[in-house]
Design a protein around this motif. Structure first.
Motif, PDB file in Angstrom:
ATOM      1  N   LEU A  10       0.993  -1.091   0.086  1.00  0.00           N
ATOM      2  CA  LEU A  10       0.067   0.165   0.048  1.00  0.00           C
ATOM      3  C   LEU A  10       0.917   1.190  -0.123  1.00  0.00           C
ATOM      4  N   ASP A  28     -19.792   3.893  11.857  1.00  0.00           N
ATOM      5  CA  ASP A  28     -19.783   5.274  11.785  1.00  0.00           C
ATOM      6  C   ASP A  28     -18.397   5.550  12.125  1.00  0.00           C
ATOM      7  N   GLN A  29     -17.450   4.583  12.721  1.00  0.00           N
ATOM      8  CA  GLN A  29     -16.121   4.858  12.915  1.00  0.00           C
ATOM      9  C   GLN A  29     -15.167   4.273  12.119  1.00  0.00           C
ATOM     10  N   SER A  30     -14.020   4.566  12.407  1.00  0.00           N
ATOM     11  CA  SER A  30     -12.879   4.061  11.453  1.00  0.00           C
ATOM     12  C   SER A  30     -11.625   3.753  12.426  1.00  0.00           C
ATOM     13  N   ILE A  31     -10.694   2.834  12.279  1.00  0.00           N
ATOM     14  CA  ILE A  31      -9.601   2.750  12.936  1.00  0.00           C
ATOM     15  C   ILE A  31      -8.257   2.622  12.102  1.00  0.00           C
ATOM     16  N   ALA A  32      -7.073   3.310  12.628  1.00  0.00           N
ATOM     17  CA  ALA A  32      -5.981   3.416  11.956  1.00  0.00           C
ATOM     18  C   ALA A  32      -5.560   2.087  11.822  1.00  0.00           C
ATOM     19  N   LEU A  33      -4.778   1.628  10.913  1.00  0.00           N
ATOM     20  CA  LEU A  33      -4.075   0.267  10.892  1.00  0.00           C
ATOM     21  C   LEU A  33      -2.538   0.672  10.477  1.00  0.00           C
ATOM     22  N   ASP A  76      -0.701   4.210   0.506  1.00  0.00           N
ATOM     23  CA  ASP A  76      -1.361   4.957   1.472  1.00  0.00           C
ATOM     24  C   ASP A  76      -1.563   4.616   2.804  1.00  0.00           C
ATOM     25  N   SER A  77      -1.927   5.381   3.818  1.00  0.00           N
ATOM     26  CA  SER A  77      -2.390   4.766   5.057  1.00  0.00           C
ATOM     27  C   SER A  77      -3.780   3.972   4.833  1.00  0.00           C
ATOM     28  N   ILE A  78      -4.023   3.126   5.643  1.00  0.00           N
ATOM     29  CA  ILE A  78      -5.334   2.532   5.671  1.00  0.00           C
ATOM     30  C   ILE A  78      -6.139   2.530   7.038  1.00  0.00           C
ATOM     31  N   ARG A  79      -7.346   2.551   6.800  1.00  0.00           N
ATOM     32  CA  ARG A  79      -8.328   2.465   8.016  1.00  0.00           C
ATOM     33  C   ARG A  79      -9.223   1.581   7.897  1.00  0.00           C
ATOM     34  N   ARG A  80      -9.717   1.012   9.113  1.00  0.00           N
ATOM     35  CA  ARG A  80     -10.903  -0.004   9.023  1.00  0.00           C
ATOM     36  C   ARG A  80     -11.952   0.622   9.361  1.00  0.00           C
ATOM     37  N   VAL A  81     -13.408   0.416   8.521  1.00  0.00           N
ATOM     38  CA  VAL A  81     -14.361   1.126   8.625  1.00  0.00           C
ATOM     39  C   VAL A  81     -15.263   0.158   9.390  1.00  0.00           C
ATOM     40  N   ASP A 119       0.908  -4.230   7.152  1.00  0.00           N
ATOM     41  CA  ASP A 119       0.232  -5.500   7.697  1.00  0.00           C
ATOM     42  C   ASP A 119      -0.547  -6.254   6.376  1.00  0.00           C
ATOM     43  N   PHE A 120      -0.628  -5.232   5.226  1.00  0.00           N
ATOM     44  CA  PHE A 120      -1.562  -5.681   4.187  1.00  0.00           C
ATOM     45  C   PHE A 120      -0.947  -5.601   2.729  1.00  0.00           C
TER      46      PHE A 120
END
Lengths: 226, 226
Positions: B135, B145-150, B137-142, B154-155
Motif C-alpha cells: 500500500l 460510523d467509526q474507523s480505526i488506523a491500521l 497510502d495509510s489504511i483505516r478499517r471502517v 500488514d496489508f
C-alpha cells in the motif's frame, strides 16, 4: 472560522530515482509543490499557508520561486527528521486555537477544490475530517509467510487533506511520537478523538514513483480538458 | 508445464460512463482487451488463451478483431452473471489437470512480462502465485460510523494475474459460490490452500474509471519510451 494549511514537503528523491526532491519535479512545466500550494490558494486566497521543507531544500525552493515568479504568500519553516516533527514545526506557527488547519502532502497537487472545501466544512462541524477513498483492488492481510483474504468494503485508503480544529490537533501533537503514527489522523486518534472520514478522489494521487510523474502529466491534461 | 490464461472481461461500461464496455475502449488506438491478450501471447506464444466475454459482447469482439486484424489464436466462451461463474466457464474448457492457469483481468493491459513470468514460475513451484503490491497510502478499517488506523505494512493490495495449478483451482471452483469470493485467491483459499503472494507492479492498473483511460495513455507512452 479562520483556515490554515500545513503543506508537508519532506520527501527526498530516493524512490523517484532522481537527484531532485520529488516535490520540486515539474509537471506541465510547473514544480509539483507550486501546483499543490496553488490549489489551496485558489480555494481560499485568505488561507494561511505554512510550508514545511527540509532545511537543505529551502534555498532551492527560494530559487524556484524566483524562477517561476511564484508570489503566493506563504510561511516557510524547516522540517524535522520525521513527518510527525515536521507537522509539529508547522503547528508551532499557528497561534489561533479557534481555527481549522488542513495538513496536506506537498506531492498531492491534484486535490480538487471540492474535496478541500468539503473537508474544511466537515472539520468545522465535527472537529476533524480526513479524506479517504474506497479500495479498487482486493486486499489481503499479510502475516509472516501467510496472507488472508479480507473484505475490501471494510477498509478505506487514506489521503490528505486531513483537517482538524487547531486546539484538537495541537493537543494531540503535544505527546511523544509513537511508532504507530502513520499520518495525522492516527496521531489525533491516539488522543482519543473519533476520526471523521470524508470522500476523497482517485485523481488525488501522491507522486512518489517515476511512473507517477507520467500519470501526473496525464491527469493534468485531463483536468485542463474538463 | 503447459500454460493457460483465462482472461475475464465481464465488465460493463457503467463506472466508465460509457456505452462501450471498458475492455473495448481504445488506448493508443488499440482496444484495451487486445493489449491485455497480446501481453500473454508475447510472454509465451504457445500459451492457451481463453477469453470469457458476456454473450452480448461476443459479436462486438468479433467485429473488433476483424477491424484490427487481430489474429492471436484464442478460445472465446461466454461469461456468467458473476465473476465466479465466468471463471468457472473458462476452467471448463481446460481438460489438462497437469498444467498451470493464470486468471487475469481483461482491463489490466500493463502487466509486465516479468510479472507474468514470475507468477507462472512460482505457481509451478508452490501450486499458486497471486500478484500483490504494498500500500502507498495509510489504511483505516471502517466500522459503522467509526474507523480505526491500521498499519499499512500488514496489508497487500491484490492484482492479477492469479496463477494456479489446474487441479487445485478446478477443485476450489467445484463448490457453490460464496459471498466472500472476491477473487480467485479467495476461492482457492476457501478450499484450504495457502496463498503465495508474489510482487506485482504499480503500473499494472485496472482500467475502471474515466481518469484511468488518461492514466493508461500516459503509461503507454512511458512504456514505449523504456
Amino acid at each position: 472560522m479562520h483556515q490554515y494549511v500545513i503543506i508537508v514537503a519532506g520527501g527526498s528523491g530516493s524512490r523517484m530515482k532522481s537527484a531532485v526532491p520529488k516535490q520540486f519535479l515539474e509537471i506541465g512545466g510547473v514544480p509539483v509543490l507550486m501546483r499543490t500550494i496553488s490549489r489551496f490558494y485558489q480555494y481560499n486566497n485568505a488561507i494561511n499557508i505554512i510550508l514545511v521543507l527540509p532545511e537543505s531544500d529551502i534555498a532551492t525552493w527560494q530559487n524556484l520561486c524566483q524562477k517561476h515568479s511564484f508570489r503566493i504568500p506563504i510561511q516557510v519553516t524547516k522540517g524535522g527528521t520525521t513527518r510527525f516533527e515536521s507537522v509539529k514545526n508547522g503547528l508551532a506557527l499557528i497561534d489561533n486555537d479557534d481555527a481549522v488547519v488542513a495538513v496536506h502532502d506537498g506531492v498531492r497537487p491534484f486535490v480538487s477544490l471540492e474535496v478541500i472545501a468539503n473537508s474544511f466544512n466537515q472539520a468545522a462541524t465535527y472537529g476533524n475530517a480526513v479524506v479517504a477513498v474506497a479500495l479498487k483492488d482486493s486486499i489481503r492481510r499479510v502475516e509472516r509467510d501467510q496472507s488472508i483474504a479480507l473484505n475490501r468494503n471494510d477498509f478505506k485508503l487514506v489521503q490528505t487533506p486531513q483537517v482538524f480544529r487547531v486546539d484538537i490537533i495541537k493537543k494531540a501533537y503535544s505527546v511523544t511520537e509513537g511508532t504507530d503514527f502513520t499520518d495525522d489522523a492516527s496521531v489525533v486518534e491516539a488522543a482519543g478523538i473519533t476520526i471523521k472520514l470524508v470522500e476523497g478522489s482517485y485523481e488525488n494521487i501522491k507522486i512518489t514513483t517515476p511512473e507517477d510523474l507520467f500519470i501526473a502529466e496525464a491527469l493534468l491534461r485531463l483536468q485542463s480538458e474538463e
